[in-house]
Design a protein around this motif. Structure first.
Motif, short mmCIF file in Angstrom:
data_model
loop_
_atom_site.label_atom_id
_atom_site.label_comp_id
_atom_site.label_asym_id
_atom_site.label_seq_id
_atom_site.Cartn_x
_atom_site.Cartn_y
_atom_site.Cartn_z
N ALA A 97 0.76 -1.22 -0.07
CA ALA A 97 0.03 -0.06 0.05
C ALA A 97 0.93 1.46 0.01
O ALA A 97 0.34 2.36 -0.42
CB ALA A 97 -1.02 0.09 1.24
N GLU A 98 1.97 1.18 0.23
CA GLU A 98 2.94 2.31 0.49
C GLU A 98 3.60 2.69 -1.06
O GLU A 98 4.43 3.51 -1.17
CB GLU A 98 3.94 2.02 1.41
CG GLU A 98 3.56 1.87 2.88
CD GLU A 98 4.77 1.59 3.92
OE1 GLU A 98 5.53 2.40 3.86
OE2 GLU A 98 4.53 0.33 4.34
N LEU A 99 3.27 2.01 -1.95
CA LEU A 99 3.97 2.03 -3.16
C LEU A 99 4.12 3.25 -3.81
O LEU A 99 4.98 4.12 -4.08
CB LEU A 99 3.54 1.01 -4.34
CG LEU A 99 4.10 1.09 -5.69
CD1 LEU A 99 5.63 0.86 -5.79
CD2 LEU A 99 3.37 0.28 -6.63
N GLY A 100 2.73 3.95 -3.76
CA GLY A 100 2.63 5.37 -4.31
C GLY A 100 3.47 6.53 -3.38
O GLY A 100 4.15 7.50 -4.11
N SER A 101 3.57 6.31 -2.02
CA SER A 101 3.92 7.25 -1.23
C SER A 101 5.66 7.19 -1.34
O SER A 101 6.41 8.10 -1.49
CB SER A 101 3.70 7.14 0.07
OG SER A 101 3.81 6.00 0.71
N VAL A 102 6.04 5.93 -1.68
CA VAL A 102 7.54 5.64 -1.59
C VAL A 102 8.05 6.33 -2.98
O VAL A 102 8.90 6.89 -2.88
CB VAL A 102 7.77 4.05 -1.81
CG1 VAL A 102 9.47 3.86 -2.17
CG2 VAL A 102 7.51 3.47 -0.27
N LEU A 103 7.36 6.24 -4.09
CA LEU A 103 7.74 6.65 -5.32
C LEU A 103 7.65 8.22 -5.18
O LEU A 103 8.70 8.92 -5.79
CB LEU A 103 6.73 6.20 -6.46
CG LEU A 103 7.08 4.68 -6.76
CD1 LEU A 103 6.15 4.18 -7.92
CD2 LEU A 103 8.63 4.52 -7.23
N ASP A 104 6.57 8.83 -4.57
CA ASP A 104 6.33 10.30 -4.69
C ASP A 104 7.34 10.89 -4.04
O ASP A 104 8.09 11.83 -4.25
CB ASP A 104 5.03 10.52 -4.09
CG ASP A 104 3.89 10.27 -4.93
OD1 ASP A 104 4.06 10.03 -6.27
OD2 ASP A 104 2.74 10.21 -4.50
N ALA A 105 7.79 10.27 -2.69
CA ALA A 105 8.86 10.85 -1.99
C ALA A 105 10.17 10.96 -2.71
O ALA A 105 10.91 11.85 -2.45
CB ALA A 105 8.96 10.08 -0.42
N TRP A 106 10.71 9.70 -3.07
CA TRP A 106 11.84 9.50 -4.03
C TRP A 106 11.84 10.56 -5.22
O TRP A 106 12.83 11.27 -5.38
CB TRP A 106 12.12 8.05 -4.63
CG TRP A 106 13.25 7.99 -5.12
CD1 TRP A 106 14.55 7.52 -4.51
CD2 TRP A 106 13.65 8.30 -6.48
NE1 TRP A 106 15.48 7.70 -5.36
CE2 TRP A 106 15.00 7.84 -6.73
CE3 TRP A 106 12.85 8.58 -7.87
CZ2 TRP A 106 15.69 7.83 -8.00
CZ3 TRP A 106 13.53 8.57 -8.93
CH2 TRP A 106 14.72 8.23 -9.24
N LEU A 107 10.78 10.95 -5.94
CA LEU A 107 10.85 11.52 -7.10
C LEU A 107 11.04 13.07 -6.65
O LEU A 107 11.52 13.98 -7.29
CB LEU A 107 9.41 11.46 -7.95
CG LEU A 107 9.30 10.42 -8.80
CD1 LEU A 107 8.13 10.10 -9.27
CD2 LEU A 107 10.08 10.23 -9.92
#
Length: 715
Positions: free
Chosen positions: A633-643
């Motif tokens: 469920a954290e996939l989106g937030s992980v990518l957003d933070a990295w970008l």
């Protein structure tokens, strides 16, 4: 082309101000000024030469070919010069004998007096720049590598090999140029790494091309880099491999890989290398799915089954044993069984089946014509025989034109035919290989289709040949009419004009390249050298496809046995000797330049669980970023933070088929990620990749794509 300016080439940040001391860089500044001037002059001269070739008459035949070669050569060099600029220079070496520094470049460059400004990186004189070590300095006092950014030098790295190499001419640090390049952000395309090639890699790049060289190494050891740079080096150094002498075929594992490496060879000055996947070698490969039955895939992976295509074709090459009489307007002639047998022996070794049919027909015509009285017009006699239905049908039955798809499809739909061609198969195997839709091709069928196409040739070749001959005859007749008119207009009917009646001169006036003909298959070969990346995945049957295209058996084979999804229990020598390569050498790479130590600490146990003896390389650097874990469920937030945190770089989500790609974020399966690298890898439910060797290899491959950070998410 990077801008050539009169400002300093060096653009060092404040923390490297000590490196900007005139004693360290003044000689470089002076040399780069000469390089800049030479580059501008070279671009102008090459542009002028190219314009002259493009505006000159194209010519025909050999003249047209020579013109095209020159245009390609000039265009390629111009493109490289305009693409780079001063950053053509990789670095310099200073020898212990006190001679002037030698500057190493992507291309060679001289000034008007003939002084070498840049030495081509592939030349023997440049070898110490890549290969020298402190144990074997190869006569060097010092070596300097540049790190370019935006056409200017943002850092450089000095090494000294003698005490004299210090003496105020070297800036020693922590190998910043090399290590910074390893940890730098990735992009959607692989970059060449000429400036930071290491000695173990350079030794493989410069190895000879005789026989098969295996480049064996784990993830991040630079196998692909070595393969690409070796390709460019071989084309430069080996006269047997030039584009007009067979050239080089580069075979990658999948299309995302080919797109990723597409810029590397052009950046090294080579644009004529053919690149493809194994699928691309056969027209049916584009839409072919994987074989659903693993046992069927195993049976079709055998080189022995591929070789059964020869028996399948010979079944249709059976001369008639009964004599026949052929009636012609001049006389009846006898065609005996011996005549048929002699005609069937006429095609030379290696002549494709469908093309051999024309050779047999020509031999039959000759045999029958020899029985006629003198004076029978050969062309008219040939046309009469073409209209003899009984003779044509006899040849059709004894040597029919065959379609590759029909031949292979019959193996999967006629059990007796398959048993005849592959008598070693068990009856249960024969039944398993039969299917309701014989031409519903899978990936496992491609080697057999390829072997059939190579053995049969084009079934339309005969029709195209006759069409071409008819067009040449019509053009010759038209040319003859024109010549007669010119000769008739000649006042005395003598002199040079009458030479136009000569057949050789008439033929030279006909441009046969403009007449109907078959489109060439650019991947059919033969090639002088073949490079295969991720070669551990090839089946024995797929190897036959490549061997057919490289009669010299000159290969560069790149792979890692620990990344073979279906297992690789043999040695490289055993595998390759079994498929038909008898001169095999193995070069091993054991240093992992790409994958951080933090990631390898997690990846190594993942592969050793299934393959305890896996060749896991040692990482030379740490990223300081530990592997992190979380929920899917954290996939989106992980990518957003990295970008948000990284303005550059590329991430990849592996194991989430429904994930929609976004800018700078890829979504791939473990198989399609092979050969690629990303700054961030997010692994989704890695346990779902499967069990056994396949699952372990997929997890290992996916983890080791990361160059900076790995995140593992589970449901």
């Amino acid at each position: 082309m990077a801008a050539l300016t009169t400002t300093s080439v060096f653009d060092l940040p404040g923390n490297l101000s000590a490196k900007a001391a005139p004693a360290l860089i003044a000689a470089d500044e002076q040399h780069f000024a000469a390089v800049s001037e030479s580059l501008e002059r070279s671009v102008a001269e090459l542009s002028e030469q190219l314009d002259a070739h493009l505006t000159s008459p194209g010519g025909v035949g050999r003249a047209a070919m020579e013109r095209d070669v020159q245009v390609r050569r000039l265009t390629g060099r111009l493109r490289t010069l305009r693409r780079f600029g001063l950053d053509l220079c990789l670095g310099r070496i200073v020898t212990a004998d006190g001679a002037e520094p030698v500057y190493i470049g992507r291309l060679g460059l001289t000034d008007p007096s003939g002084r070498r400004l840049l030495v081509d990186w592939r030349s023997p004189a440049a070898e110490p720049f890549f290969a020298a070590t402190h144990a074997e300095p190869m006569g060097l006092a010092s070596r300097r590598r540049y790190r370019w950014s935006g056409g200017r030098i943002g850092d450089y790295w000095d090494e000294v090999f003698t005490a004299e190499g210090l003496q105020g001419h070297a800036a020693l640090d922590d190998q910043s140029a090399f290590l910074a390049s390893l940890g730098g952000s990735r992009s959607s395309r692989m970059r060449d790494v000429l400036g930071t090639l290491q000695s173990d890699q350079d030794a493989v790049i410069r190895a000879g091309s005789r026989g098969a060289l295996v480049v064996d190494g784990g993830p991040g050891t630079g196998k692909t880099v070595v393969a690409l740079h070796r390709t460019a080096h071989l084309l430069y150094s080996d006269p047997r491999l030039g584009h007009r002498k067979g050239g080089v075929l580069f075979v990658g594992p999948h299309q995302p890989y080919l797109a990723y490496v597409a810029d590397v060879l052009p950046s090294l000055g080579e644009e004529g290398v053919r690149t493809c996947t194994v699928r691309d070698l056969v027209a049916e490969g584009a839409g072919a799915p994987e074989e659903s039955d693993p046992e069927v895939a195993r049976l079709k992976s055998s080189a022995q089954l591929v070789r059964a295509i020869e028996t399948a074709v010979r079944f249709y090459e059976d001369p008639p044993t009964e004599p026949m009489t052929v009636t012609t307007p001049w006389s009846d002639v006898r065609l005996t069984a011996d005549d048929w047998a002699e005609a069937f022996r006429a095609p030379g070794p290696g002549t494709p089946h469908n093309e051999a049919r024309d050779v047999i027909w020509d031999e039959l015509v000759t045999l029958l014509l020899d029985q006629q009285d003198e004076g029978v017009p050969p062309e008219q006699f040939r046309r009469v025989l073409r209209q003899d239905r009984e003779l044509v049908q006899a040849l059709n039955r004894a040597w029919p034109l065959l379609e590759p798809a029909d031949l292979v499809g019959d193996l999967w739909s006629v059990p007796a035919y398959l048993r005849l061609c592959a008598p070693w198969l068990e009856r249960t195997d024969v039944r398993r290989l039969q299917r309701a839709a014989p031409q519903a091709w899978t990936v496992s069928d491609l080697p057999l289709l390829d072997a059939a196409r190579q053995r049969l040739g084009d079934p339309q070749a005969s029709r195209l040949r006759r069409r071409h001959e008819a067009a040449v005859a019509a053009e010759r007749e038209r040319m003859a009419g024109v010549i007669e008119n010119v000769v008739a207009a000649d006042a005395d009917g003598e002199g040079a004009v009458t030479m136009l009646r000569g057949r050789d001169l008439q033929d030279s006036l006909i441009d046969e390249s403009a007449l109907p003909g078959a489109e060439p298959d650019l991947l059919a070969g033969p090639f002088a050298h073949v490079v295969v990346d991720e070669a551990q995945e090839l089946t024995d049957a797929e190897w036959q496809m490549l061997l057919l295209r490289c009669p010299s058996r000159s290969f560069t084979i790149v792979g890692d046995r620990a990344q073979a999804r279906h297992g690789f229990m043999e040695s490289w020598q055993e595998r390759l000797e079994r498929v038909g390569l008898d001169r095999v050498e193995v070069a091993s790479l054991s240093v992992n330049y790409r994958t951080p130590q933090e990631v390898m600490a997690v990846a190594e146990p993942a592969i050793r669980e299934a393959l305890p003896d896996a060749n896991v390389p040692t990482s030379v650097r740490g990223s300081g970023v530990p592997v992190t874990y979380g929920a899917v469920a954290e996939l989106g937030s992980v990518l957003d933070a990295w970008l948000a945190e990284h303005a550059e770089g590329v991430a990849c989500v592996i194991g989430a088929p429904g994930f929609a790609e976004r800018p700078r974020v890829r979504s791939l399966t473990p198989g399609l990620s092979k050969g690629l690298e990303f700054d961030l890898v997010v692994l989704v439910d890695p346990e779902s990749f499967g069990t056994g060797i396949e699952g372990a290899v997929d997890r290992y491959v996916a983890m080791t794509r990361a160059t900076q950070r790995l995140v593992v998410l589970r449901s």
